[in-house]
Scaffold this motif. Structure first.
Motif, mmCIF file in Angstrom:
data_model
loop_
_atom_site.group_PDB
_atom_site.id
_atom_site.type_symbol
_atom_site.label_atom_id
_atom_site.label_comp_id
_atom_site.label_asym_id
_atom_site.label_seq_id
_atom_site.Cartn_x
_atom_site.Cartn_y
_atom_site.Cartn_z
ATOM 1 N N TYR A 1 0.848 -1.198 0.000
ATOM 2 C CA TYR A 1 0.000 0.000 0.000
ATOM 3 C C TYR A 1 0.880 1.243 0.000
ATOM 4 C CZ TYR A 1 -3.333 3.522 1.684
ATOM 5 O OH TYR A 1 -4.120 4.637 1.816
ATOM 6 N N TYR A 2 0.652 2.123 -1.002
ATOM 7 C CA TYR A 2 1.386 3.383 -1.092
ATOM 8 C C TYR A 2 0.501 4.585 -0.798
ATOM 9 C CZ TYR A 2 5.165 0.731 -3.251
ATOM 10 O OH TYR A 2 6.183 -0.171 -3.489
ATOM 11 N N LYS B 1 -3.619 3.155 -4.790
ATOM 12 C CA LYS B 1 -2.285 2.732 -5.208
ATOM 13 C C LYS B 1 -1.810 1.571 -4.346
ATOM 14 C CE LYS B 1 2.276 4.247 -6.659
ATOM 15 N NZ LYS B 1 3.285 5.343 -6.707
ATOM 16 N N VAL B 2 -2.100 0.365 -4.828
ATOM 17 C CA VAL B 2 -1.568 -0.867 -4.257
ATOM 18 C C VAL B 2 -0.950 -1.647 -5.406
ATOM 19 C CG1 VAL B 2 -2.152 -3.105 -3.227
ATOM 20 C CG2 VAL B 2 -3.172 -1.012 -2.322
ATOM 21 N N ASP C 1 -9.571 -2.584 4.672
ATOM 22 C CA ASP C 1 -8.665 -2.501 3.527
ATOM 23 C C ASP C 1 -9.287 -1.679 2.399
ATOM 24 O OD1 ASP C 1 -6.757 -4.202 4.761
ATOM 25 O OD2 ASP C 1 -7.883 -5.966 4.103
ATOM 26 N N GLU D 1 -9.109 1.977 3.221
ATOM 27 C CA GLU D 1 -7.748 2.482 3.024
ATOM 28 C C GLU D 1 -7.445 2.664 1.533
ATOM 29 O OE1 GLU D 1 -5.798 3.562 5.284
ATOM 30 O OE2 GLU D 1 -6.758 2.795 7.080
ATOM 31 N N TYR D 2 -7.888 1.710 0.717
ATOM 32 C CA TYR D 2 -7.585 1.778 -0.708
ATOM 33 C C TYR D 2 -8.309 2.936 -1.379
ATOM 34 C CZ TYR D 2 -7.085 0.554 -5.613
ATOM 35 O OH TYR D 2 -6.803 0.596 -6.955
ATOM 36 N N PRO E 1 -4.905 7.381 3.384
ATOM 37 C CA PRO E 1 -4.762 6.562 4.580
ATOM 38 C C PRO E 1 -5.648 7.057 5.733
ATOM 39 C CG PRO E 1 -2.864 7.999 4.333
ATOM 40 C CD PRO E 1 -3.701 8.186 3.104
ATOM 41 N N ALA F 1 3.393 3.923 6.240
ATOM 42 C CA ALA F 1 3.268 3.658 4.809
ATOM 43 C C ALA F 1 4.546 4.088 4.094
ATOM 44 C CB ALA F 1 2.067 4.396 4.248
ATOM 45 N N PRO F 2 4.924 3.357 3.015
ATOM 46 C CA PRO F 2 4.248 2.197 2.427
ATOM 47 C C PRO F 2 4.489 0.924 3.235
ATOM 48 C CG PRO F 2 6.251 2.687 1.217
ATOM 49 C CD PRO F 2 6.099 3.787 2.222
ATOM 50 N N LEU G 1 -0.159 -4.844 3.099
ATOM 51 C CA LEU G 1 -1.478 -4.983 3.697
ATOM 52 C C LEU G 1 -1.706 -6.404 4.215
ATOM 53 C CD1 LEU G 1 -3.633 -3.078 1.040
ATOM 54 C CD2 LEU G 1 -3.119 -2.301 3.368
#
Length: 348
Positions: free
Chosen positions: A6-7, A11-12, A40, A43-44, A48, A63-64, A67
Motif C-alpha cells: 500500500y502506497y 495505489k496498491v 482494507d 484504506e484503498y 490513509p 506507509a508504504p 497490507l
C-alpha cells in the motif's frame, strides 16, 4: 517474495519485497489465505485512515507497507525465545499490537488499547507469501479446520465479540442489520450461542439469497416494515438485542425501533458519515447503544472451537483469487458489490 504493498489511495501494487526473518519472540508464517477486509477497502479508496503516515507508537512502521490482517498460514521458522510452537504448525493470526500497560490493557481489554495497532495496517502484513508475527498473535488450528476457514477466524471473531456484547442467551430473539461478511458472522455467532429466532435485514437481493442459502431468516426493508414485523413477531416486546453491521442511518433507526426495553443495539460497523441518533427512543425505552471493537483471544478460541465442530459454512459467499488480482478482482469487485468475501491465495 510477492506482496501487496500500500502506497496511498488507489495505489496498491504487487511488489517483490525481501523475505522476512523472525526476531526474538517471533515466528515466520507462510501465508495460506488472507482475507480482504472492509478496512482494507476504506484504506484503498479513501485512505490513509488507520495506516500511519508517521512511525506508529508500537510498531514504528508507516506507509508504504504490506497490507493484510485477516490471515492463516503455516509456521516455517521459529525465532529465539518462542515456546509452545513448532515448524509446521498451522495457525490463525490475532493481529493486535497492544501496549500492555494502559488502563484497558491492564483490565484485560487490550482490544481497546490506547495505542492499538494491527499487523497489516501498522506493520507489514499477510497479503504476501510470508510474514513475521509475534508469538502472542498465534492460535493453533485443529486438523479439522482448513487454512481457508482459518483466514476467516479474524472477521468471525469480530462478529462473535459483538454477539457476546448483546448479552443474549438461548431462546432470545435478535435482529441483524446487514448481510455482509460481518453480518453473516454475527448470525453464525448468535446461532452458536443458542439463538434460533434471528432475523437478518438486508436490502440487497444477492446478499439476502446468500445468507438464506445458509439457513437464515431474512427481511427485505424495501418491501417490509421491519419494526412493525418485529413488533408483531415479539408480541410488542421487541428483540433482546439488535446488531448493526450495515453502518448506515436507516439501519440504525430501524434497529432502535426493534429493541426491547433495557436492551442493546450493538454497533459493529464503520460509519463513513455522521449519524443523527434518535435519543428519544433510547430515553423512553431505557435502551442503549453498545460499541464493539475487534476481539480478544477468548473470542478467537470460541470461533475456532465452533469451526472445529463444523459450525461455519463458506458456501456461496467466499471467493478465492491469486494475489496478482487483488486490485481488480479484490478491491474493485468488492466495492462494486460483485463479491461478498474475497480471500487471497499467495501461492497461486
Amino acid at each position: 517474495m510477492r506482496a501487496a504493498v500500500y502506497y496511498g489511495p488507489n495505489k496498491v501494487s504487487i511488489d517483490d519485497v525481501p523475505d522476512p526473518a523472525p526476531a526474538h519472540g517471533e515466528v515466520k508464517v507462510r501465508v495460506g489465505f488472507n482475507g480482504i477486509c472492509g478496512t482494507d477497502l476504506h484504506e484503498y479508496f479513501a485512505g490513509p485512515i488507520f495506516i500511519p503516515t508517521s512511525p506508529h507508537a508500537l510498531t514504528g512502521n508507516q506507509a508504504p507497507l504490506v497490507l493484510g490482517h485477516e490471515f492463516s498460514g503455516t509456521i516455517t521458522e521459529i525465532g529465539p525465545g518462542v515456546d509452545g510452537f513448532s515448524e509446521g504448525d498451522r495457525v490463525a493470526i490475532e493481529p493486535i499490537y497492544r501496549c500492555g500497560t494502559c488502563g484497558p490493557c491492564a483490565s484485560g481489554r487490550y482490544n481497546i488499547c490506547k495505542f492499538i495497532g494491527f499487523h497489516g495496517l501498522m506493520s507489514d502484513g499477510g497479503m504476501a507469501e510470508s510474514t513475521v508475527v509475534p508469538q502472542n498473535m498465534l492460535h493453533k488450528l485443529p486438523d479439522s479446520v482448513s487454512l481457508q476457514l482459518g483466514a476467516l477466524v479474524e472477521p468471525m471473531s469480530v462478529a462473535y465479540h459483538a454477539a457476546k456484547l448483546g448479552n443474549v442467551r438461548a431462546g432470545d430473539t435478535a435482529v441483524v442489520m446487514g448481510a455482509g461478511p460481518i453480518g453473516i458472522g454475527v448470525w453464525f455467532a448468535l446461532k452458536g450461542l443458542g439463538l434460533d429466532d434471528v432475523y437478518v435485514v438486508e436490502p440487497s437481493p444477492v446478499r439476502r439469497a446468500s445468507i438464506e442459502n445458509l439457513g437464515a431468516k431474512t427481511l427485505d426493508p424495501t418491501s417490509v416494515n421491519v419494526a412493525e414485523f418485529i413488533g408483531d413477531h415479539t408480541g410488542g416486546s421487541g428483540v433482546d438485542a439488535a446488531y448493526d453491521a450495515a453502518g448506515v442511518q436507516p439501519a440504525v433507526e430501524t434497529a432502535l425501533q426493534c429493541i426491547g426495553a433495557h436492551k442493546p443495539l450493538v454497533s459493529v460497523a464503520i460509519y463513513e458519515k455522521p449519524l443523527e441518533t434518535p435519543l428519544l427512543n433510547l430515553v423512553m425505552n431505557e435502551s442503549r447503544i453498545q460499541g464493539s471493537l475487534c476481539y480478544t483471544g477468548d473470542d478467537y478460541r470460541a470461533v475456532i472451537d465452533l469451526m472445529a465442530n463444523g459450525h461455519y459454512d463458506t458456501t456461496g459467499w467466499v471467493t478465492t483469487i491469486p494475489i496478482e488480482q487483488v486490485v481488480d478482482e479484490g478491491f474493485h469487485a468488492l466495492h462494486a458489490g460483485k463479491k461478498m468475501k474475497v480471500l487471497i491465495d499467495p501461492s497461486l
